[in-house]
Scaffold this motif. Structure first.
Motif, PDB file in Angstrom:
ATOM      1  N   MET A   1       5.329  -7.167   5.611  1.00  0.00           N
ATOM      2  CA  MET A   1       5.892  -6.179   4.728  1.00  0.00           C
ATOM      3  C   MET A   1       5.167  -6.278   3.380  1.00  0.00           C
ATOM      4  O   MET A   1       4.958  -7.351   2.858  1.00  0.00           O
ATOM      5  CB  MET A   1       7.391  -6.430   4.563  1.00  0.00           C
ATOM      6  CG  MET A   1       8.063  -5.347   3.811  1.00  0.00           C
ATOM      7  SD  MET A   1       9.880  -5.364   3.716  1.00  0.00           S
ATOM      8  CE  MET A   1      10.439  -6.663   4.721  1.00  0.00           C
ATOM      9  N   VAL A   2       4.794  -5.117   2.849  1.00  0.00           N
ATOM     10  CA  VAL A   2       4.099  -5.036   1.571  1.00  0.00           C
ATOM     11  C   VAL A   2       4.829  -4.023   0.702  1.00  0.00           C
ATOM     12  O   VAL A   2       5.182  -2.939   1.167  1.00  0.00           O
ATOM     13  CB  VAL A   2       2.630  -4.572   1.772  1.00  0.00           C
ATOM     14  CG1 VAL A   2       1.927  -4.435   0.441  1.00  0.00           C
ATOM     15  CG2 VAL A   2       1.885  -5.508   2.688  1.00  0.00           C
ATOM     16  N   THR A   3       5.049  -4.375  -0.578  1.00  0.00           N
ATOM     17  CA  THR A   3       5.693  -3.454  -1.508  1.00  0.00           C
ATOM     18  C   THR A   3       4.742  -3.124  -2.649  1.00  0.00           C
ATOM     19  O   THR A   3       4.137  -4.018  -3.239  1.00  0.00           O
ATOM     20  CB  THR A   3       7.000  -4.052  -2.075  1.00  0.00           C
ATOM     21  OG1 THR A   3       7.900  -4.272  -0.989  1.00  0.00           O
ATOM     22  CG2 THR A   3       7.656  -3.100  -3.072  1.00  0.00           C
ATOM     23  N   PHE A   4       4.607  -1.831  -2.912  1.00  0.00           N
ATOM     24  CA  PHE A   4       3.819  -1.327  -4.033  1.00  0.00           C
ATOM     25  C   PHE A   4       4.796  -0.786  -5.069  1.00  0.00           C
ATOM     26  O   PHE A   4       5.810  -0.204  -4.702  1.00  0.00           O
ATOM     27  CB  PHE A   4       2.895  -0.187  -3.602  1.00  0.00           C
ATOM     28  CG  PHE A   4       1.926  -0.560  -2.526  1.00  0.00           C
ATOM     29  CD1 PHE A   4       0.657  -1.008  -2.840  1.00  0.00           C
ATOM     30  CD2 PHE A   4       2.282  -0.460  -1.183  1.00  0.00           C
ATOM     31  CE1 PHE A   4      -0.245  -1.346  -1.847  1.00  0.00           C
ATOM     32  CE2 PHE A   4       1.392  -0.808  -0.186  1.00  0.00           C
ATOM     33  CZ  PHE A   4       0.120  -1.248  -0.510  1.00  0.00           C
TER      34      PHE A   4
ATOM     35  N   SER B   1       9.153   2.936   3.257  1.00  0.00           N
ATOM     36  CA  SER B   1      10.380   3.253   2.528  1.00  0.00           C
ATOM     37  C   SER B   1      10.073   3.491   1.057  1.00  0.00           C
ATOM     38  O   SER B   1       9.275   2.763   0.459  1.00  0.00           O
ATOM     39  CB  SER B   1      11.373   2.092   2.638  1.00  0.00           C
ATOM     40  OG  SER B   1      11.715   1.877   3.981  1.00  0.00           O
ATOM     41  N   PHE B   2      10.735   4.488   0.492  1.00  0.00           N
ATOM     42  CA  PHE B   2      10.574   4.857  -0.915  1.00  0.00           C
ATOM     43  C   PHE B   2      11.918   4.655  -1.608  1.00  0.00           C
ATOM     44  O   PHE B   2      12.920   5.219  -1.183  1.00  0.00           O
ATOM     45  CB  PHE B   2      10.140   6.324  -1.036  1.00  0.00           C
ATOM     46  CG  PHE B   2       8.772   6.574  -0.475  1.00  0.00           C
ATOM     47  CD1 PHE B   2       7.679   6.716  -1.308  1.00  0.00           C
ATOM     48  CD2 PHE B   2       8.572   6.644   0.901  1.00  0.00           C
ATOM     49  CE1 PHE B   2       6.414   6.931  -0.792  1.00  0.00           C
ATOM     50  CE2 PHE B   2       7.310   6.848   1.429  1.00  0.00           C
ATOM     51  CZ  PHE B   2       6.230   6.991   0.575  1.00  0.00           C
ATOM     52  N   GLU B   3      11.911   3.857  -2.682  1.00  0.00           N
ATOM     53  CA  GLU B   3      13.142   3.562  -3.405  1.00  0.00           C
ATOM     54  C   GLU B   3      12.978   3.934  -4.874  1.00  0.00           C
ATOM     55  O   GLU B   3      12.020   3.517  -5.528  1.00  0.00           O
ATOM     56  CB  GLU B   3      13.463   2.073  -3.288  1.00  0.00           C
ATOM     57  CG  GLU B   3      14.704   1.662  -4.029  1.00  0.00           C
ATOM     58  CD  GLU B   3      14.870   0.152  -4.079  1.00  0.00           C
ATOM     59  OE1 GLU B   3      15.667  -0.304  -4.904  1.00  0.00           O
ATOM     60  OE2 GLU B   3      14.203  -0.568  -3.316  1.00  0.00           O
TER      61      GLU B   3
ATOM     62  N   THR C   1       7.612   0.493   0.149  1.00  0.00           N
ATOM     63  CA  THR C   1       7.516  -0.670   1.037  1.00  0.00           C
ATOM     64  C   THR C   1       7.054  -0.235   2.422  1.00  0.00           C
ATOM     65  O   THR C   1       7.675   0.620   3.047  1.00  0.00           O
ATOM     66  CB  THR C   1       8.872  -1.402   1.128  1.00  0.00           C
ATOM     67  OG1 THR C   1       9.292  -1.758  -0.187  1.00  0.00           O
ATOM     68  CG2 THR C   1       8.761  -2.641   1.986  1.00  0.00           C
ATOM     69  N   SER C   2       5.986  -0.858   2.879  1.00  0.00           N
ATOM     70  CA  SER C   2       5.432  -0.585   4.192  1.00  0.00           C
ATOM     71  C   SER C   2       5.792  -1.739   5.115  1.00  0.00           C
ATOM     72  O   SER C   2       5.571  -2.900   4.781  1.00  0.00           O
ATOM     73  CB  SER C   2       3.908  -0.441   4.085  1.00  0.00           C
ATOM     74  OG  SER C   2       3.347  -0.329   5.367  1.00  0.00           O
TER      75      SER C   2
END
Length: 137
Positions: free
Chosen positions: A1-4, A123-125, A135-136
């Motif tokens: 999992m990667v978050t940008f 996912s878009f938050e 988050t991918s």
């Protein structure tokens, strides 16, 4: 999992351009997140990153937009206005998902049973007025 983390629509678009480097024929991106969270901005960047000369727009009212002309064609779906399983079933998704391009599905979580197992969920938050966590999985 990667978050940008994105602090603007332009940064969200740039993240989509980055993702374009990692997609290939048959890639499926399943996007989820509330209204205004950046799904379409991300899709604009992805389409541009693949070299299409057409600016991506939200397919909310048309359900699907096709963007040819780049490294790979992009099939951009929006499940937001679809009301039932029969509506989704009539779209002929297999032709797009297992065809010659990349499929991007906004609001994919509305009908997850139609999203193939190999799809990459993103996912878009909304974290603030301009800040988004992408988050991918």
């Amino acid at each position: 999992m990667v978050t940008f983390i994105s602090n603007s629509p332009a940064e969200t678009e740039a993240i989509g351009r980055q993702f374009a480097k990692d997609v290939d024929v048959g890639s499926i991106l399943a996007l989820q997140g509330e209204l205004g969270s950046g799904k379409t901005q991300f899709s604009k960047g992805l389409v541009a990153g693949l070299g299409s000369t057409t600016t991506a727009t939200s397919p909310t009212f048309t359900i699907v937009h096709e963007y040819p002309g780049g490294r790979l064609p992009v099939y951009h779906f929006d499940f937001f206005r679809l009301e039932d399983l029969q509506s989704v079933g009539r779209l002929g998704l297999d032709d797009y998902f297992f065809g010659d391009g990349v499929a991007v599905v906004e609001w994919a979580d509305r009908f997850p049973e139609f999203i193939p197992e190999q799809a990459r969920w993103i996912s878009f938050e909304i974290q603030s007025e301009n800040r988004r966590a992408i988050t991918s999985k």
